[in-house]
Scaffold this active site. Structure first.
Site, PDB file in Angstrom:
ATOM      1  N   SER A 141       0.871  -1.359   0.025  1.00  0.00           N
ATOM      2  CA  SER A 141      -0.030  -0.083   0.059  1.00  0.00           C
ATOM      3  C   SER A 141       0.856   1.254  -0.050  1.00  0.00           C
ATOM      4  CB  SER A 141      -0.996  -0.271   1.078  1.00  0.00           C
ATOM      5  OG  SER A 141      -1.891   0.941   1.137  1.00  0.00           O
ATOM      6  N   ASP A 178     -10.228  -3.811  -5.584  1.00  0.00           N
ATOM      7  CA  ASP A 178      -9.717  -2.911  -4.425  1.00  0.00           C
ATOM      8  C   ASP A 178     -10.347  -1.649  -4.804  1.00  0.00           C
ATOM      9  OD1 ASP A 178      -8.124  -1.284  -3.003  1.00  0.00           O
ATOM     10  OD2 ASP A 178      -6.205  -2.445  -3.751  1.00  0.00           O
ATOM     11  N   HIS A 198      -8.062  -4.586  -1.143  1.00  0.00           N
ATOM     12  CA  HIS A 198      -7.002  -3.891  -0.716  1.00  0.00           C
ATOM     13  C   HIS A 198      -5.974  -4.871   0.205  1.00  0.00           C
ATOM     14  CE1 HIS A 198      -4.038  -0.531  -1.274  1.00  0.00           C
ATOM     15  NE2 HIS A 198      -4.171  -0.360   0.032  1.00  0.00           N
TER      16      HIS A 198
HETATM   17  C1  MLT Z   1      -1.478   6.045  -0.071  1.00  0.00           C
HETATM   18  O1  MLT Z   1      -1.804   7.021   0.521  1.00  0.00           O
HETATM   19  O2  MLT Z   1      -0.290   5.682  -0.191  1.00  0.00           O
HETATM   20  C2  MLT Z   1      -2.435   5.102  -0.639  1.00  0.00           C
HETATM   21  O3  MLT Z   1      -3.621   5.900  -0.446  1.00  0.00           O
HETATM   22  C3  MLT Z   1      -2.469   3.894   0.226  1.00  0.00           C
HETATM   23  C4  MLT Z   1      -2.743   4.093   1.857  1.00  0.00           C
HETATM   24  O4  MLT Z   1      -3.870   4.301   2.105  1.00  0.00           O
HETATM   25  O5  MLT Z   1      -1.660   4.132   2.112  1.00  0.00           O
END
Ligand code: MLT
Length: 203
Positions: free
Chosen positions: A101, A151, A182
């Site tokens: 992520s 996702d 996700h």
């Molecule tokens: C990010 O901000 O890198 C993406 O939205 C994934 C997350 O929520 O961490």
């Protein structure tokens, strides 16, 4: 950066563990253990604090990145990894970034923008971090991406776009699709493990 290093005996390589939002340097250890039992693990904690949640770079909203901070933090992370490789005596030529992520997003940005930071990356549920990355050849680099077909954070076309960016820059890239959202699944880790075992530099 805050981190923890787990050396392996006769290590074949090193995995750099980059957590998702709200994680820390320990979060991906169980994931790394599913991928390899003969690599060093370096767990890193993101330096950004978003209402108490650790991240690797700032965002303006969900999925909308602070690009200036992303550039700054990517350089900071790359410098940290280089210094750590000297301190803990591991080679960047057998190092893979393992990100989930938010950690996968900065890992993708580092692969696209920083020369010789790693030989490859395992990107779990990554987005396109930047659409104006450096003109860097990724020939000889190995990218494993895994994504969920439903996702809510990462649409399918974005995963495919990131894959195309890696291919256009000359990387050997692959996408593993999961009928999932996700979250990390055991089946994608099994696929990542198989992929990793077939990379010549560490096998
Ligand atoms: C990010 O901000 O890198 C993406 O939205 C994934 C997350 O929520 O961490």
């Amino acid at each position: 950066m805050e981190h923890i290093f787990y050396p392996a005996e006769n290590a074949k390589g090193t995995l750099i563990l980059l957590h998702g939002t709200g994680g820390d340097e320990h979060s991906l250890l169980p994931v790394a253990r599913e991928l390899s039992n003969d690599m060093n693990f370096l767990g890193v904690r993101g330096n950004v604090n978003e209402n108490g949640a650790n991240r690797f770079f700032k965002r303006i909203a969900e999925g909308v990145f602070d690009m200036e901070d992303l550039r700054y933090r990517t350089t900071e992370l790359a410098e940290f990894i280089k210094t750590a490789s000297e301190k803990y005596n591991f080679s960047l030529e057998t190092t893979f970034l393992l990100g989930y992520s938010n950690g996968a997003n900065i890992a993708a940005n580092a692969m696209l923008g920083v020369q010789n930071i790693a030989i490859g990356a395992i990107l779990l549920h990554a987005m396109v971090p930047s659409r104006d990355s450096a003109d860097l050849s990724l020939a000889g680099k190995h990218i494993f991406m895994s994504a969920g077909t439903f996702d809510p954070l990462v649409p399918k076309f974005e995963t495919e776009e990131l894959y195309q960016i890696f291919k256009e820059k000359g990387a050997s890239a692959t996408i593993n699709w999961e009928q999932n959202d996700h979250r990390i699944t055991h089946s994608e880790l099994a696929a990542a493990k198989k992929w990793l075992a077939n990379i010549q530099v560490i096998s």
